[in-house]
Design a protein around this motif. Structure first.
Motif, PDB file in Angstrom:
ATOM      1  N   ARG A 173       0.815  -1.213   0.000  1.00  0.00           N
ATOM      2  CA  ARG A 173       0.000   0.000   0.000  1.00  0.00           C
ATOM      3  C   ARG A 173       0.852   1.269   0.000  1.00  0.00           C
ATOM      4  N   GLU A 175       3.709   1.455  -1.615  1.00  0.00           N
ATOM      5  CA  GLU A 175       4.227   1.559  -2.974  1.00  0.00           C
ATOM      6  C   GLU A 175       3.172   2.041  -3.966  1.00  0.00           C
ATOM      7  N   ASP A 176       1.907   1.560  -3.807  1.00  0.00           N
ATOM      8  CA  ASP A 176       0.892   1.924  -4.811  1.00  0.00           C
ATOM      9  C   ASP A 176       0.066   3.146  -4.411  1.00  0.00           C
ATOM     10  N   LEU A 198       5.686  -4.853  -5.893  1.00  0.00           N
ATOM     11  CA  LEU A 198       4.790  -5.472  -6.874  1.00  0.00           C
ATOM     12  C   LEU A 198       5.428  -6.733  -7.471  1.00  0.00           C
TER      13      LEU A 198
END
Length: 330
Positions: A173, A175-176, A198
């Motif tokens: 979460r 990272e995105d 990912l």
């Protein structure tokens, strides 16, 4: 009873990830030992569990130089993860008894072996946190309080695998963009030698990484928290609270809050978290039972199974003290 069988006991601690077996003499000497993978009947089935246990018992007997003519021991104490209900204990007891290892046999949950290993007399409270988490307590008058450890359906939170999942969840979460920034993002990717989180998710999805590898993120979570990361620390705080809740509920149910109970913490997670985390668990427990003595176990849980066995055969206290001293972790 075969020659020599009256002089030895078999002790088993069968966890979710590993199993230890000891062959111990009545005077407290370790004669043989073996280690293998997890043997929880819930994970691999009763038949597979019994077969794996027999292989490990026979291996330990060979090391001890004891013939495998049955019965080869006077008593067996087998304490395994996954024995959460009386029906499960009864099924495993019948399956092990059919193997004819010893004249008598006691089967129980592995959390009780941890309690016997760490406490002076087998009473008090124990919390184990390895792949999963569980707690148990025994009062001086023999009353017992336990929880089933079946994951989310039995209210569990905080085993090593779940803590690893939390580290991965927050890293994804971060990272995105769905969650706050956290050092877990780079730490998780680096742990798996990946360029992004990912990529780790993709490798898990396509089974290029085994899901068991998520458990390996647990030590990383505590290390990132210790470095001051707020997201990781929030997870660690919840873990501390969960351990303290297990302890304090048992203390209340067994009416030990005014006593001076021993509280034993063990399992791969709790033996590796560091002094600061243990101190915070202790602080929360002492609010409920000010005279409690909280300690991290300093011998392997299989020693608790062996101590139970020596209790059963009426071994001398000196034998038990000798066993515990000889197996104490440095």
């Amino acid at each position: 009873m075969t020659a020599g069988s009256a002089d030895v006991v078999v002790a088993i601690d069968g966890g979710n990830s590993k199993t230890d077996v000891l062959i111990v003499s009545r005077d407290g000497r370790v004669l043989g030992q073996s280690r293998g993978p997890g043997t929880s009947p819930q994970n691999i089935g009763v038949d597979a569990s019994v077969r794996a246990l027999e292989e490990l018992v026979l291996e330990a007997l060979r090391e001890a130089g004891i013939p495998d003519e049955r019965p080869f021991a006077t008593h067996t104490s087998a304490y395994l993860a996954g024995l959460d209900f009386p029906e499960e204990e009864a099924i495993l007891h019948a399956a092990l008894a059919a193997r004819g290892w010893s004249d008598t046999l006691i089967v129980g949950n592995d959390t009780l072996a941890l309690l016997r290993a760490g406490s002076s007399d087998g009473t008090g409270v124990a919390v184990v946190c390895g792949a999963g988490i569980n707690g148990a307590g025994i009062s001086a008058d023999g009353r017992e309080h336990r929880f089933p450890a079946l994951g989310k359906i039995s209210g569990d939170w905080g085993g090593g695998y779940r803590l690893g999942e939390e580290a991965l969840w927050w890293a994804v979460r971060a990272e995105d963009g769905r969650g706050p920034g956290t050092a877990l993002q780079t730490a998780v990717a680096a742990h798996f030698k990946a360029s992004t989180v990912l990529e780790v998710v993709r490798r898990l999805h396509f089974e290029e990484l085994h899901t068991d590898s998520i458990h390996g993120l647990c030590p990383l979570l505590f290390a990132v928290a210790a470095d001051g990361d707020e997201v990781a620390q929030d997870v660690v705080d919840r873990f501390v609270d969960e351990v303290a809740v297990l302890v304090t509920v048992i203390l209340r149910r067994l009416e030990l809050t005014e006593e001076a109970p021993e509280v034993i913490l063990g399992g791969g997670v709790l033996t590796g978290v560091g002094a600061q985390v243990i101190a915070e668990i202790e602080r929360r427990c002492l609010k409920v039972a000010p005279r409690a003595a909280i300690q991290v176990v300093d011998v392997a849980p299989v020693v608790g199974a062996a101590l139970f066995a020596l209790d059963t055969v009426g071994a001398a206290d000196t034998a038990k003290a000798s066993l515990k001293a000889a197996t104490k972790r440095v």
